[in-house]
Scaffold this motif. Structure first.
Motif, PDB file in Angstrom:
ATOM      1  N   UNK A 243       3.085  59.847  97.548  1.00 24.48           N
ATOM      2  CA  UNK A 243       3.164  60.259  98.945  1.00 24.48           C
ATOM      3  C   UNK A 243       1.876  60.945  99.387  1.00 24.48           C
ATOM      4  N   UNK A 244       1.279  61.749  98.528  1.00 23.90           N
ATOM      5  CA  UNK A 244       0.034  62.429  98.880  1.00 23.90           C
ATOM      6  C   UNK A 244      -1.085  61.419  99.144  1.00 23.90           C
ATOM      7  N   UNK A 245      -1.141  60.367  98.335  1.00 22.58           N
ATOM      8  CA  UNK A 245      -2.184  59.343  98.529  1.00 22.58           C
ATOM      9  C   UNK A 245      -1.989  58.623  99.850  1.00 22.58           C
ATOM     10  N   UNK A 276      -5.243  67.493 103.153  1.00 20.75           N
ATOM     11  CA  UNK A 276      -4.147  66.531 103.284  1.00 20.75           C
ATOM     12  C   UNK A 276      -2.839  67.122 102.776  1.00 20.75           C
ATOM     13  N   UNK A 277      -2.889  67.785 101.623  1.00 19.18           N
ATOM     14  CA  UNK A 277      -1.688  68.402 101.059  1.00 19.18           C
ATOM     15  C   UNK A 277      -1.181  69.533 101.943  1.00 19.18           C
ATOM     16  N   UNK A 278      -2.093  70.245 102.580  1.00 19.96           N
ATOM     17  CA  UNK A 278      -1.689  71.327 103.478  1.00 19.96           C
ATOM     18  C   UNK A 278      -0.955  70.788 104.701  1.00 19.96           C
ATOM     19  N   UNK A 279      -1.560  69.822 105.359  1.00 22.29           N
ATOM     20  CA  UNK A 279      -1.028  69.381 106.645  1.00 22.29           C
ATOM     21  C   UNK A 279       0.164  68.447 106.489  1.00 22.29           C
ATOM     22  N   UNK A 280       0.271  67.763 105.337  1.00 24.71           N
ATOM     23  CA  UNK A 280       1.409  66.879 105.061  1.00 24.71           C
ATOM     24  C   UNK A 280       1.887  67.138 103.636  1.00 24.71           C
ATOM     25  N   UNK A 281       2.662  68.176 103.451  1.00 25.40           N
ATOM     26  CA  UNK A 281       3.112  68.565 102.108  1.00 25.40           C
ATOM     27  C   UNK A 281       4.220  67.628 101.629  1.00 25.40           C
ATOM     28  N   UNK A 323      -5.549  76.674 114.366  1.00 29.92           N
ATOM     29  CA  UNK A 323      -5.378  75.286 114.806  1.00 29.92           C
ATOM     30  C   UNK A 323      -4.768  74.452 113.665  1.00 29.92           C
ATOM     31  N   UNK A 324      -3.587  74.833 113.196  1.00 32.65           N
ATOM     32  CA  UNK A 324      -3.060  74.287 111.939  1.00 32.65           C
ATOM     33  C   UNK A 324      -2.702  72.806 111.964  1.00 32.65           C
ATOM     34  N   UNK A 325      -2.523  72.205 113.140  1.00 32.47           N
ATOM     35  CA  UNK A 325      -2.165  70.784 113.182  1.00 32.47           C
ATOM     36  C   UNK A 325      -3.397  69.886 113.152  1.00 32.47           C
ATOM     37  N   UNK A 326      -4.575  70.481 113.161  1.00 39.47           N
ATOM     38  CA  UNK A 326      -5.815  69.691 113.132  1.00 39.47           C
ATOM     39  C   UNK A 326      -6.188  69.366 111.693  1.00 39.47           C
ATOM     40  N   UNK A 327      -6.452  68.089 111.415  1.00 36.59           N
ATOM     41  CA  UNK A 327      -6.895  67.645 110.095  1.00 36.59           C
ATOM     42  C   UNK A 327      -8.408  67.821 110.025  1.00 36.59           C
ATOM     43  N   UNK A 328      -8.830  68.741 109.175  1.00 36.66           N
ATOM     44  CA  UNK A 328     -10.248  69.109 109.117  1.00 36.66           C
ATOM     45  C   UNK A 328     -10.636  69.328 107.662  1.00 36.66           C
TER      46      UNK A 328
END
Length: 394
Positions: A243-245, A276-281, A323-328
């Motif tokens: 799932x992480x990949x 990636x792991x942070x925003x989509x655990x 801005x936690x929903x931003x993928x950065x």
């Protein structure tokens, strides 16, 4: 003098295990974080910690936030799982983890890295050459199933069923809903397999599963722990990494500027994995039981309370991540909680990082853009991610 009344625990009727919540829990997480540092979930009859600081503090305090009475939701399942690595506290947990983690240590990853990298090179070359593929199955599942399942060393029937069994085990993490009920036969099948078939003589010599029985022979762990400890090699090694990949590929498809950054400078890869792991655990929650009366955010919870630690919510707490929903990928969020913290930090995290790094390095060599053609979410009581992710690459 009249003392002020203790603050009441806010109550939410939200169902974190509804189909919609398993697909998109973030609106509920936003509501829970705004309600307070601890919220009562009326539907599941448990407390929840939705904010970062409280979740991290709980993870670091196993003496109060105990795993020994199970970490799932259903009382019967928790009772049945007491004593496994995931559902134990020191010193028993330390004893089992020291054996379990031996082949998963960072230094041991260097030994298997060439094999992981060679297989990553082969599969990426093949899939990119086709131009279109399912990143959730053909890409993300490949390394765990082609390499990791062999390293675990189960008999062939076990290797063929590992994905089915792992998904079922995660489904019983939740309450006794339809997904839970449908998963129980597969969980029982795995338990029987681990007890009756995955035994010395049937296991691949030098495999991780065989290593458990060798440790038992040396007196390092009780022999009866071996079948249930095999569970720890099946679940953390498969779905969570898969799932992480696939989550990471989707995020880069949606944020091509971030992919350009990574392609220009590969030193961003570790930070991209963390972001990636942070925003989509992939694992949004586990629970604990309080061993004593404990105050959280001015609210005193009684001993024996079951408390859900909402990793997926904590990792999007604006108090910790602006801005936690931003993928950065330049955020460098090495303090994320997707792998847990403390005594129960994910035993397979070095392996997951190795697999993700090997794939990202090779994709960065060959792919300028990902375009999502079709996707389908996974609906599972204990996991969150994608079941399908068709992409076109250029």
């Amino acid at each position: 003098m009249t003392l002020p009344a203790a603050p009441a625990v806010p109550v939410s009727d939200a169902d974190l295990f509804s189909e919609q919540a398993r697909i998109d829990p973030y609106p509920i997480y936003d509501e829970l974080r705004e309600l307070g540092p601890v919220v009562r979930l009326a539907r599941q009859d448990l407390y929840a910690l939705p904010r970062y600081d409280e979740v991290r503090t709980a993870l670091m305090n196993w003496r109060v936030f105990s795993s020994a009475r199970g970490v799932f939701v259903d009382p019967e399942v928790n009772a049945q799982l007491e004593g496994i690595t995931l559902c134990s506290d020191p010193p028993d947990h330390t004893m089992m983890r020291s054996v379990l983690a031996r082949p998963l240590r960072q230094d041991r990853m260097r030994e298997i890295a060439p094999r992981i990298e060679a297989e990553a090179d082969r599969i990426v070359t093949e899939l990119v050459g086709r131009g279109r593929f399912d990143a959730a199955t053909e890409l993300a599942e490949h390394l765990p199933m082609a390499v990791v399942s062999e390293l675990v060393g189960l008999p062939d029937r076990g290797r063929d069923k590992m994905l089915e069994w792992a998904a079922a085990i995660w489904n019983v993490q939740g309450p006794a809903n339809e997904r839970f009920t449908a998963a129980m036969p597969a969980v029982q099948e795995f338990t029987a397999f681990a007890t009756d078939e995955a035994v010395p003589g049937n296991l691949r010599p030098q495999g991780w599963a065989a290593h458990l029985y060798e440790a038992a022979e040396r007196g390092e762990i009780p022999p009866e722990k071996c079948p249930v400890m095999m569970l720890d090699y099946v679940t953390p090694s498969l779905d969570t990494t898969i799932l992480a990949i696939s989550n990471t590929i989707r995020l880069f498809a949606e944020h091509p500027d971030q992919w350009d950054l990574l392609r220009a400078d590969r030193s961003w890869i570790p930070h991209a994995i963390n972001e990636s792991l942070r925003i989509e655990s992939p694992v949004p929650q586990f629970s604990r039981v309080l061993t004593e009366e404990h105050e959280i955010g001015g609210v005193v919870l009684p001993a024996g309370s079951r408390v859900a630690l909402l990793y997926g919510s904590a990792n999007r707490d604006h108090r910790q991540y602006p801005d936690p929903t931003r993928f950065d990928i330049t955020r460098r969020p090495s303090d994320h909680l997707a792998f847990g913290r403390g005594e129960h930090v994910c035993v397979g995290m070095h392996l997951a990082r190795l697999e993700m790094t090997a794939l990202l390095e090779r994709l960065a060599d060959r792919v300028a853009r990902f375009e999502v053609v079709e996707s389908r979410p996974m609906v599972n009581n204990g996991l969150r991610g994608l079941e399908r992710l068709d992409v076109v690459v250029s």
